[in-house]
Every structure is written in C-alpha cells, then in structure tokens.
Design a protein around this motif. Structure first.
Motif, PDB file in Angstrom:
ATOM      1  N   ARG A 379     -21.506  -5.031  29.915  1.00  0.00           N
ATOM      2  CA  ARG A 379     -21.629  -6.234  30.311  1.00  0.00           C
ATOM      3  C   ARG A 379     -21.620  -7.088  29.354  1.00  0.00           C
ATOM      4  O   ARG A 379     -22.435  -7.262  28.391  1.00  0.00           O
ATOM      5  CB  ARG A 379     -22.801  -6.367  31.402  1.00  0.00           C
ATOM      6  N   ARG A 380     -20.728  -8.187  29.238  1.00  0.00           N
ATOM      7  CA  ARG A 380     -20.755  -9.206  27.897  1.00  0.00           C
ATOM      8  C   ARG A 380     -21.081 -10.503  28.429  1.00  0.00           C
ATOM      9  O   ARG A 380     -20.704 -10.988  29.614  1.00  0.00           O
ATOM     10  CB  ARG A 380     -19.277  -8.917  27.638  1.00  0.00           C
ATOM     11  N   GLY A 381     -21.394 -11.188  27.204  1.00  0.00           N
ATOM     12  CA  GLY A 381     -21.632 -12.756  27.727  1.00  0.00           C
ATOM     13  C   GLY A 381     -20.325 -13.578  27.568  1.00  0.00           C
ATOM     14  O   GLY A 381     -19.185 -12.927  27.618  1.00  0.00           O
ATOM     15  N   ILE A 382     -20.428 -14.767  27.572  1.00  0.00           N
ATOM     16  CA  ILE A 382     -19.105 -15.727  27.749  1.00  0.00           C
ATOM     17  C   ILE A 382     -18.379 -15.530  26.605  1.00  0.00           C
ATOM     18  O   ILE A 382     -17.274 -15.416  26.752  1.00  0.00           O
ATOM     19  CB  ILE A 382     -19.863 -17.192  27.866  1.00  0.00           C
ATOM     20  N   ARG A 383     -18.893 -15.784  25.254  1.00  0.00           N
ATOM     21  CA  ARG A 383     -17.957 -15.786  24.161  1.00  0.00           C
ATOM     22  C   ARG A 383     -17.478 -14.395  23.985  1.00  0.00           C
ATOM     23  O   ARG A 383     -16.202 -14.375  23.558  1.00  0.00           O
ATOM     24  CB  ARG A 383     -18.727 -16.296  22.947  1.00  0.00           C
ATOM     25  N   ALA A 384     -18.213 -13.333  24.093  1.00  0.00           N
ATOM     26  CA  ALA A 384     -17.731 -12.009  23.583  1.00  0.00           C
ATOM     27  C   ALA A 384     -16.626 -11.500  24.805  1.00  0.00           C
ATOM     28  O   ALA A 384     -15.669 -10.995  24.481  1.00  0.00           O
ATOM     29  CB  ALA A 384     -18.874 -10.866  23.821  1.00  0.00           C
ATOM     30  N   GLY A 385     -16.951 -12.197  26.251  1.00  0.00           N
ATOM     31  CA  GLY A 385     -16.021 -11.705  27.045  1.00  0.00           C
ATOM     32  C   GLY A 385     -14.709 -12.381  26.986  1.00  0.00           C
ATOM     33  O   GLY A 385     -13.707 -11.651  27.296  1.00  0.00           O
ATOM     34  N   MET A 386     -14.813 -13.827  26.485  1.00  0.00           N
ATOM     35  CA  MET A 386     -13.361 -14.504  26.097  1.00  0.00           C
ATOM     36  C   MET A 386     -12.376 -13.774  25.276  1.00  0.00           C
ATOM     37  O   MET A 386     -11.451 -13.803  25.116  1.00  0.00           O
ATOM     38  CB  MET A 386     -13.616 -15.912  26.134  1.00  0.00           C
ATOM     39  N   ALA A 387     -13.441 -13.503  24.155  1.00  0.00           N
ATOM     40  CA  ALA A 387     -12.895 -12.869  22.943  1.00  0.00           C
ATOM     41  C   ALA A 387     -12.217 -11.649  23.329  1.00  0.00           C
ATOM     42  O   ALA A 387     -10.955 -11.404  22.820  1.00  0.00           O
ATOM     43  CB  ALA A 387     -13.949 -12.825  21.883  1.00  0.00           C
ATOM     44  N   LEU A 388     -12.756 -10.754  23.944  1.00  0.00           N
ATOM     45  CA  LEU A 388     -12.236  -9.645  24.403  1.00  0.00           C
ATOM     46  C   LEU A 388     -11.030  -9.802  25.352  1.00  0.00           C
ATOM     47  O   LEU A 388      -9.963  -9.262  25.200  1.00  0.00           O
ATOM     48  CB  LEU A 388     -13.060  -8.699  25.041  1.00  0.00           C
ATOM     49  N   GLY A 389     -11.235 -10.651  26.420  1.00  0.00           N
ATOM     50  CA  GLY A 389     -10.274 -10.737  27.448  1.00  0.00           C
ATOM     51  C   GLY A 389      -8.998 -11.555  26.910  1.00  0.00           C
ATOM     52  O   GLY A 389      -7.992 -11.060  27.094  1.00  0.00           O
ATOM     53  N   LEU A 390      -9.090 -12.617  26.074  1.00  0.00           N
ATOM     54  CA  LEU A 390      -8.091 -13.482  25.484  1.00  0.00           C
ATOM     55  C   LEU A 390      -7.298 -12.648  24.425  1.00  0.00           C
ATOM     56  O   LEU A 390      -6.224 -12.645  24.276  1.00  0.00           O
ATOM     57  CB  LEU A 390      -8.569 -14.781  24.644  1.00  0.00           C
ATOM     58  N   GLY A 391      -8.075 -11.704  23.694  1.00  0.00           N
ATOM     59  CA  GLY A 391      -7.346 -10.917  22.646  1.00  0.00           C
ATOM     60  C   GLY A 391      -6.594  -9.824  23.479  1.00  0.00           C
ATOM     61  O   GLY A 391      -5.662  -9.445  22.800  1.00  0.00           O
ATOM     62  N   GLY A 392      -7.005  -9.522  24.385  1.00  0.00           N
ATOM     63  CA  GLY A 392      -6.138  -8.473  25.399  1.00  0.00           C
ATOM     64  C   GLY A 392      -4.980  -9.086  26.092  1.00  0.00           C
ATOM     65  O   GLY A 392      -3.829  -8.510  26.245  1.00  0.00           O
ATOM     66  N   VAL A 393      -4.527 -10.388  26.125  1.00  0.00           N
ATOM     67  CA  VAL A 393      -3.672 -11.105  26.632  1.00  0.00           C
ATOM     68  C   VAL A 393      -2.916 -12.066  26.108  1.00  0.00           C
ATOM     69  O   VAL A 393      -1.575 -12.437  26.502  1.00  0.00           O
ATOM     70  CB  VAL A 393      -4.226 -11.631  28.169  1.00  0.00           C
ATOM     71  N   VAL A 394      -3.327 -12.509  24.995  1.00  0.00           N
ATOM     72  CA  VAL A 394      -2.728 -13.468  24.316  1.00  0.00           C
ATOM     73  C   VAL A 394      -1.493 -13.069  23.866  1.00  0.00           C
ATOM     74  O   VAL A 394      -0.452 -13.841  23.738  1.00  0.00           O
ATOM     75  CB  VAL A 394      -3.753 -14.071  23.087  1.00  0.00           C
ATOM     76  N   LEU A 395      -1.329 -11.858  23.263  1.00  0.00           N
ATOM     77  CA  LEU A 395       0.038 -11.536  22.822  1.00  0.00           C
ATOM     78  C   LEU A 395       1.113 -11.308  23.904  1.00  0.00           C
ATOM     79  O   LEU A 395       2.215 -11.653  23.542  1.00  0.00           O
ATOM     80  CB  LEU A 395       0.029  -9.972  21.913  1.00  0.00           C
ATOM     81  N   ALA A 396       0.645 -11.013  25.085  1.00  0.00           N
ATOM     82  CA  ALA A 396       1.502 -11.272  26.311  1.00  0.00           C
ATOM     83  C   ALA A 396       1.999 -12.333  26.509  1.00  0.00           C
ATOM     84  O   ALA A 396       3.106 -12.667  26.753  1.00  0.00           O
ATOM     85  CB  ALA A 396       1.024 -10.355  27.365  1.00  0.00           C
ATOM     86  N   LEU A 397       0.827 -13.144  26.433  1.00  0.00           N
ATOM     87  CA  LEU A 397       1.376 -14.854  26.856  1.00  0.00           C
ATOM     88  C   LEU A 397       2.375 -15.361  25.475  1.00  0.00           C
ATOM     89  O   LEU A 397       3.271 -15.997  25.966  1.00  0.00           O
ATOM     90  CB  LEU A 397      -0.063 -15.579  26.687  1.00  0.00           C
ATOM     91  N   ALA A 398       2.048 -14.891  24.446  1.00  0.00           N
ATOM     92  CA  ALA A 398       2.851 -15.163  23.497  1.00  0.00           C
ATOM     93  C   ALA A 398       4.376 -14.850  23.348  1.00  0.00           C
ATOM     94  O   ALA A 398       5.397 -15.327  23.212  1.00  0.00           O
ATOM     95  CB  ALA A 398       2.216 -14.909  21.759  1.00  0.00           C
ATOM     96  N   ALA A 399       4.591 -13.337  23.816  1.00  0.00           N
ATOM     97  CA  ALA A 399       5.502 -12.620  24.002  1.00  0.00           C
ATOM     98  C   ALA A 399       6.405 -13.393  25.156  1.00  0.00           C
ATOM     99  O   ALA A 399       7.606 -13.747  25.137  1.00  0.00           O
ATOM    100  CB  ALA A 399       5.404 -11.327  24.142  1.00  0.00           C
ATOM    101  N   ALA A 400       5.831 -13.556  26.196  1.00  0.00           N
ATOM    102  CA  ALA A 400       6.360 -14.341  27.225  1.00  0.00           C
ATOM    103  C   ALA A 400       6.860 -15.876  26.892  1.00  0.00           C
ATOM    104  O   ALA A 400       8.068 -16.298  27.308  1.00  0.00           O
ATOM    105  CB  ALA A 400       5.563 -14.268  28.365  1.00  0.00           C
ATOM    106  N   THR A 401       5.950 -16.412  26.199  1.00  0.00           N
ATOM    107  CA  THR A 401       6.408 -17.897  25.560  1.00  0.00           C
ATOM    108  C   THR A 401       7.506 -17.959  24.912  1.00  0.00           C
ATOM    109  O   THR A 401       8.586 -18.592  25.083  1.00  0.00           O
ATOM    110  CB  THR A 401       5.181 -18.627  25.073  1.00  0.00           C
ATOM    111  N   PHE A 402       7.372 -17.068  23.614  1.00  0.00           N
ATOM    112  CA  PHE A 402       8.665 -16.916  23.025  1.00  0.00           C
ATOM    113  C   PHE A 402       9.999 -16.428  23.464  1.00  0.00           C
ATOM    114  O   PHE A 402      10.874 -16.876  23.195  1.00  0.00           O
ATOM    115  CB  PHE A 402       8.034 -16.065  21.693  1.00  0.00           C
TER     116      PHE A 402
END
Length: 884
Positions: A379-402
């Motif tokens: 179970r994670r807190g807000i910042r750790a949760g966002m860091a892990l979640g965003l880290g897992g999806v941001v490259l997909a977002l970037a790839a889709a964007t690019f």
C-alpha cells in the motif's frame, strides 16, 4: 533504461508538484493569450482553392465578363390543389412588395429593379393597356410604378385579370411585360412550376425573384441582406398561408436555430450520459473535476495556438477539439487509474519494499479497504503512488503523443493551406494534451489529494476501474479468455470484416451536396418535448427540394457556366449550342424550359432578348438565319457587332470583345438544380461542354459555382485521404523503430497499428451501410479513428510488454493488461462515445453525421484494441515460442 528515465521523471514531478502546477498555469495563461492577441478569421471554401482548368476558367469569366452580383431571394407562393394566379393572389404579391419597400431595413438592401415575378408582368401589362386606352396620341411607355400596377389590377374584375393572364401566357402573345424595369422579354412561364400546362390560367404555385445589393466588403458576409431576408419572410407569412421565402440568409438562420435547438435538446442528455459514465468510472467527484480542469487547459492552449499561429477557422478544423477532448479523457483516465493501481498495490515495483514503506509516510494515510488491495500487496502513499503510476504510464502517453502528433504534423508539407493548418493545430493540440495530463494533472492531483488527506482527513485511495472484482472486470476478462482460446479465429473474423469494410468503401458516396447541410424537421418525440425544449418547425430542406424540382431557381449554387474560346464567330458554334440544348439527352441536374429544352443562356438568347426591343438586332438575326430555323448560321461577327451597338452591357454578359473589336470568347449560363450534388452537376455540365467542343471545334470548359465546388471538394478529399495515409505510414515507422529500439521487437509496431487500420475499415464499411457520404466533411471526422485508435492501441501494447516482462504466464500478462488498461479505455471510450454520439439526435444534419461517425469511430477503435490486438499479441507469442 526505460524504467530509470520514466521513474526519474515521475519522482522529480511529484517532488516538485507545487512548482510544476504554478509554472504550467502561467504557461497556459501565456499560450491562451494568443486567442486575444492573434487574429483569426473564418476560412470558406476559397481556402481550399486548387489549380485546375475549371477554376482558371472561373477566374477568366470573373475578370472578363459583366456579371450580376446581386443577391437573389426567391418567394414561392403555393396553394396545393388551388390556384395562385387569381386576381387576389397576384394583388397580395404586389402588396407584399409594397410592404417590403415600406420597411426601411429591407428597402436599404433592395436593388433598383428589386422584384421580378408574374404579378409584376401582369401589372405592367394592365398599366400599358390602360395607357393605350386613355391616350389620344402615342401612349406613355415609361416604366410603371408599383403603385400604378396595384391600382390597375384593383380596378379590374377577376374575369378581366384572367383575360389579361390568358393573353400574357399565350406563347404567341407579344403583350408588354418585363416587370418594373427588369429584364425585358422575360418568359412569363419561367415563374410557373414545371407541372404548368402551357396556355392555362391556373397554377398551384408561382415564383418571384427579389434582387438585393451587398454594401459589405469583398470578403464579408452580406449580413444586412441576409437579415432583410428574414424580415421579408415575416412579411410573407402575414400575406400568404402557404409558400416560403428561400435565400442564404433564411437557410443560415434556420441552420443556426437548428443548432441551438439541437444543443438545447442534446446538452442535458449528453451531460447526464457523460457525467454518469465519469461517475461510474471515477466514482469520485474530485477526480472528475480535475479531469475537466485538464480538458479546459487543453482547450485554452488550442485557442491560443490558433491565435498565435493566426490559423483561420475552417470546416477541416472542426474535428480537432473533439479529437483533443477524446484524448484528454483517455489520458486522464490512464493517469488516474494507474495512480490508483499503484496506491492499491496492484502494481509491482522493481525497487525494494523498504522504498515502498518509506513512501507510505510522504502523503498521509496510504491504506484503506477502499483501495481494493490484496493483503500481500504494497500500500503506498500519494507521492509514491503517483511516482509509480505515472512512471508506468508516462512513456505510453509520450509514445501516443509523439506518434499521433508527428503523424498529423507530417502533412505540413501539403500544398493546401487548410491541410497545413490542420496538421499544425492537431500536432500542437496533441502536445498540449500531453502537457496537461502528463505534467499538470499529475502534479495537481498530488497537491489536491495531499490537501484533502492531510488537512481534511479525507481518504483519497480509490479503487481502480475494471481491476477489482465486479461486472466490468468479468466483462473485460472474457476478452482474455477469447484471446487465449481462439486468437486466430478472432483475427480471421476481424480481417474478413475489414475486407468487407474496405469493399464497402469502394461503393461509398463521395459527393458533396450543400443541400445535405440544411436542417431537417424534428422527429415526433422531439416535437412533444415541453415548451423551452420544443424545437421549431424546419421546412428549409423540403423548400429547397420543392424549389429545385419545380422551378429554374436563380439562387446560390443554381448557376453553372461554360467558357468557350477559339473561333467563336464560326457559325457552327450556334448550331452546336442549340444541338446541346435540344438533343434530348437526359441530364438530371440541368433544368429544362417549358418546351423540354435544356435551360442554357448565351449569345443567342441575349440576341433574342435584344431583338424583342431593338429592330436592328431583329433584322440582323433574320438576315443571318438562312434556313429559317431560328439559329443564325452566317456572319456571327456582324451579329455580335449589332448586339454591342444596341446594348453593350447586356451583350458583354455573354460575349467577350477585345479592344480591337475582335471576339475572344463566349459564355454560356446553365440553370441547374440547387439540391443536386456538386459532382453530379459538374458531370452534366462537362457533358454539355464536351458536346459543343466536339461539334464546333472550339475549347469549352465547364465552370461556375457548383463545378468549381466539385473540383475543390474532390481535390480536398483526395488530399485528405493521402494525408491520412501518410499519417498512418509515419506512425508505423515510428512505432516499429520504437519497439525495436526498446524491446528488440520488429513486428510489434505493425501489430500495434493493425487494430487501427481494422477499425478504419470497419468505419468505412459502416458508413457505406448507413448511406453516409465519405467527403471532405466526414473524412476529417475519421481522423478521430486514427488519433484515438493509435492512442488506445499504444496503451494496450505498452502495458502488455511491461506486464509480460514481469509475469510468468502469458494469460497473467493479458489479464493484467486488459483489466487494468482496458478499464481505463472502457471508461474513456464510453465517455467520449456517449458525449459525441448523442449528437446523432441533432436536427442539423452536419451534427447528426458528426455524432454518428464519431461514435462509430470511438466504438470501433475500442473494440479493435481490446479484441483484435490481444489476439494478435497471443498469436505473435505462440509463433515466437514455436520458432524458439
């Protein structure tokens, strides 16, 4: 490397979330200022002009010929089963004209000879008859006034008016007419419907033309004239129980009203649907508001970019904001749901549990039963949760964007300015979407959730949609079972459907018809709505069809032209023109006169009009008609000379005379159906031009409004199709390179794009089945299938690659992919399809088509990504296992 880069970015963002929010808000204000600083204008069809013989001929005609620039409004008086040629009906028509003259706003827009109708011809004939009876010497031949005409008819009985009509409508009659200074020699039957029986004094309808002037600038809408048309319609309805007024101002007002009525009906439905889907998906008001705020930021960037780049608004750009809203909803759901998965412990982190334990202290309480985590999950807190979640999806977002951004931007090399603007604005808007949801929204959510948890004690750990047990999870998991049991079967079925769709695309209507944009009357269910929601009654589409079917109208889009160059003094030319008029060929879009001949005006018709009032022209015609068939067959140059001597201005409407007195070209004007498609009109006019060209040995080029519209729309559609093909090719190259460099997988790029192509084929097939045209309007809307389809597909592909690397079995990786990313996609697709698909209920046909095509595009993109793509991934995995 991928993990380190994405993780470093995500950890930096959550550590500096407040700074990121401030910087992005300031940046948004700066970009949005472009909407106020920059100047943008609406771009009409002229923005898509292309070089072609038709457009060159149109420019030539505009430069060399006298043209009638008056605005034409048309009044149709109708009485089904009755008679509109009675004395009282004709008087009502004249009194309506007097009412219009008395209205200052209407009068200010009227031309000198503003009204031309059968009532004017009858009134003029009555005045001349009275003058002849009262005169001791030669009668007064000055043009009668409107009041004189009204008085002359009022003094006559019904029987006397009928006798006057009988004389006027007699084909052999030479009764004076012409209607208050309008073109002399006007055929009275031109104001009667095609069903009129020659010689009869009864008709169910009649047509009156109203000519207006435009005092606005060259590139400005004649708003005063259009407003006057609406005012004239109100006066008409006071005088007549049946009939209508038709003009551009009337159709614009009806379209605007239909759009307003549509949104009045649709907005509550769309809001309920969208908010309901968002509520079900997010199950949290705060997250909904954060997502809506992100969409507002994207729209602010879009408006600002249009201003800074001075991009004019055009029909091509209508799809851009809807594409960005769809991407925004999708990006938002992916960020939020991956964040929730991380906080709930659904995601595994490559780093030590100690790091996760430390993370539990950075943002307040991090565990609750609501998160839906298993007892062994972290179970994670807000910042750790966002860091892990965003880290897992941001490259997909970037790839889709690019990929989508570069794909659309590749069309910046298009020769058409509007395509270049579409490319720039689409790419800029897609980048803005990434900025909003890949940077601003994650930082803002960290701050908002931290505030609510730390200061107000509100638990912000929510269950991710589709991951936890429930009906959605079961529905998504069924797709996994299908992919596991019969992947090849699904791929074959998808391929067959795509093939059928591609075949359907070859039969789809590609014509562009202005009549398709006229609003339709509301269905019965809409008419039964209570007061404020009840729409108006719209008959404009029926009126346009009636006008085109029964009269030779003179409104916008009802005139085509043929420019003839070469030896235009060759007697064979008049014979060729007359043969084209009378050859009996069935050309549905070209009007015919009372004798069944094609309604073509040119040098000969002008000569005949002049002959009716000038003896020299009449003698010149008779002298040059050697065989007595009414068509001059010798010395056309001499005839032209006489015509210019009699009335140079009128002769110049059909004949071009050079400074040295030689004759360079002639122009034919064809009356065409205003409700026919531009392509059909162009085909028929080109056939007439080809007939004349082959018979007279001259060069004949079809041109005019409908023909040029067809040329431009065809060129635009071809360019759009090429542009989307280039977009797909660029995306394919990028995805292939991306997956090869990151994962050493050469085929994943093509596999990821395959569902997008399949969805496009399905969409085109559905459009063919639903009889929806594929033209420049709907082709732009299909860009949504590319933009959203690529986005959806990349998210599924990226998630699968990540899950496959972490999990031992293929089924486990598929389940995590489809239930995790699939849940976000389901929420995104349901929201956008519901929000835009409800436009299919609109009263305005463009909105109907937009809603239907958009809804289909989103649904097909979603289905392809969650059925075809998982099956392709399974087939690929099994092939690799066999080859290993």
């Amino acid at each position: 490397m991928k993990g380190r880069l994405a993780d470093r970015y995500a950890h930096w963002l959550v550590a500096n979330s407040r700074l990121v929010v401030v910087v992005l808000l300031v940046s948004t204000a700066v970009v949005a200022a472009g909407a106020a600083v920059g100047e943008t204008e609406d771009a009409g069809i002229g923005e898509f002009e292309v070089d072609s013989p038709e457009t060159d001929a149109g420019d030539y005609v505009d430069e060399r010929y006298e043209t009638d620039d008056r605005i034409v409004t048309q009044l149709v008086v109708r009485e089904e089963g009755g008679d509109v040629l009675t004395r009282e009906s004709l008087l009502d028509g004249l009194r309506l004209q007097a009412d219009a003259r008395a209205d200052e706003s209407i009068e200010a827009t009227l031309a000198d000879d503003a009204f031309l109708g059968l009532e004017n011809l009858v009134a003029t004939a009555a005045v001349f008859e009275d003058r002849a009876a009262d005169a001791d010497g030669p009668p007064d031949e000055s043009e009668p006034t409107l009041q004189e005409g009204i008085g002359a008819l009022e003094e006559r009985s019904d029987e006397e008016v009928e006798e006057l009509l009988e004389t006027l409508l007699d084909p052999e009659s030479d009764a004076p007419g012409g209607g208050q200074g309008a073109d002399s020699g006007e055929d009275p039957t031109a104001f009667l419907p095609s069903s009129y029986e020659p010689g009869s004094t009864q008709a169910e309808s009649r047509l009156t033309f109203v000519f207006q002037v435009d005092d606005g600038g060259e590139d400005e809408e004649p708003q005063a004239a259009h407003d006057a048309q609406v005012d004239l319609e109100a006066l008409f309805e006071q005088r007549f129980d049946d009939g209508f007024v038709f003009g551009q101002g009337i159709s614009d007002a009806a379209s605007a009203s239909a759009v307003g009525d549509s949104f009045a009906i649709i907005t509550p439905v769309a809001l309920v649907l969208v908010l309901s889907v968002l509520a079900i998906t997010y199950r949290d008001v705060v997250d909904v508001l954060v997502g809506l705020f992100g969409i507002a930021v994207v729209m602010a960037w879009l408006a600002g970019l249009m201003g800074w780049f001075e991009i004019p608004m055009s029909q091509l750009l209508i799809a851009v904001p809807f594409l960005l809203i769809g991407l925004s909803i999708d990006y938002s759901l992916h960020v939020v749901m991956r964040y929730r998965e991380a906080r709930a412990g659904v995601l595994d982190e490559d780093e030590s549990v100690a790091d996760g334990n430390a993370a539990r202290t950075d943002g307040g309480p991090g565990t609750t039963d609501d998160a839906g985590a298993s007892p062994r999950s972290v179970r994670r807190g807000i910042r750790a949760g966002m860091a892990l979640g965003l880290g897992g999806v941001v490259l997909a977002l970037a790839a889709a964007t690019f990929s989508t951004g570069v794909g659309f931007l590749s069309n910046v090399v298009s020769p058409l300015p509007a395509i270049r603007d579409f490319a720039i604005l689409s790419a800029g808007g897609i980048f803005a979407t990434f900025v909003a949801f890949g940077v601003l929204v994650p930082a803002l959510k960290v701050e908002v959730d931290g505030l609510l948890e730390n200061r107000f004690g509100r638990n912000r750990a929510k269950r991710p949609f589709g991951v936890t047990p429930g009906p959605v999870n079961r529905a998504l998991s069924s797709g996994v079972a299908l992919a596991r049991r019969a992947p090849l079967g699904v791929v074959v079925v998808a391929f067959l459907l795509a093939t059928a769709g591609a075949y359907g695309a070859t039969t789809i209507d590609t014509e562009f018809n202005e009549a398709d944009f006229l609003p339709q009357d509301a269905p019965e269910w809409a008419q039964s709505l209570p007061g404020p929601l009840a729409p108006e009654t719209y008959t404009i589409a029926d009126d346009a069809e009636y006008l085109a079917a029964n009269f030779q109208d003179r409104g916008e889009g009802s005139r085509a032209e043929i420019l003839i160059r070469g030896d235009v003094t060759d007697p064979a030319l008049f014979e060729a023109i007359e043969d084209a008029r009378t050859d009996g060929t069935d050309r549905d879009t070209i009007d015919v006169d009372a004798e069944g001949r094609a309604a073509i005006e040119g040098p000969l018709s002008v000569a005949r009009e002049l002959a009716a009032e000038d003896d020299a022209v009449r003698e010149a015609l008779e002298e040059r008609d050697a065989n007595g068939d009414g068509v001059p067959n010798q010395d056309l140059a001499g005839l032209y000379d006489v015509m210019f001597d009699a009335d140079a201005e009128r002769a110049a409407t059909a004949i071009e005379r050079a400074d040295d007195g030689s004759y360079e070209s002639v122009r034919l004007t064809l009356s065409v159906r205003g409700d026919a498609s531009a392509q059909s009109v162009a085909e028929d006019v080109r056939a007439v031009a080809a007939s004349i060209e082959s018979s007279a040995g001259v060069t004949a080029v079809a041109t005019g409004g409908p023909v040029q519209t067809a040329v431009i729309q065809d060129a635009l559609l071809e360019t759009l199709v090429q542009a989307f093909a280039v977009t797909l090719a660029v995306i394919l190259v990028f995805l292939t390179a991306l997956y090869w460099l990151r994962h050493g997988a050469l085929t994943l790029g093509a596999i990821t794009l395959a569902p997008v192509v399949a969805a496009l084929a399905w969409l085109l097939g559905a459009m063919a089945l639903l009889d929806l045209p594929f033209n420049s309007e709907t082709a732009v809307i299909t860009s949504l299938a590319i933009g959203l389809g690529v986005d959806y597909s990349i998210h599924v592909g990226e998630r699968f690659v990540d899950e496959r690397a972490r999990r031992e079995s293929l089924e486990a990786a598929l389940t995590a992919t489809v239930t995790g990313t699939g849940g976000a996609l389901l929420g995104s697709a349901a929201t956008t399809a519901a929000g835009f698909g409800v436009l299919a209920l609109a009263l305005a046909p463009p909105l109907q088509r937009f809603g239907l095509v958009t809804g289909l595009a989103i649904v097909f993109a979603f289905l392809a990504c969650l059925t075809v793509l998982p099956c392709l991934l399974v087939v690929r995995e099994r092939l690799l296992e066999r080859l290993a």
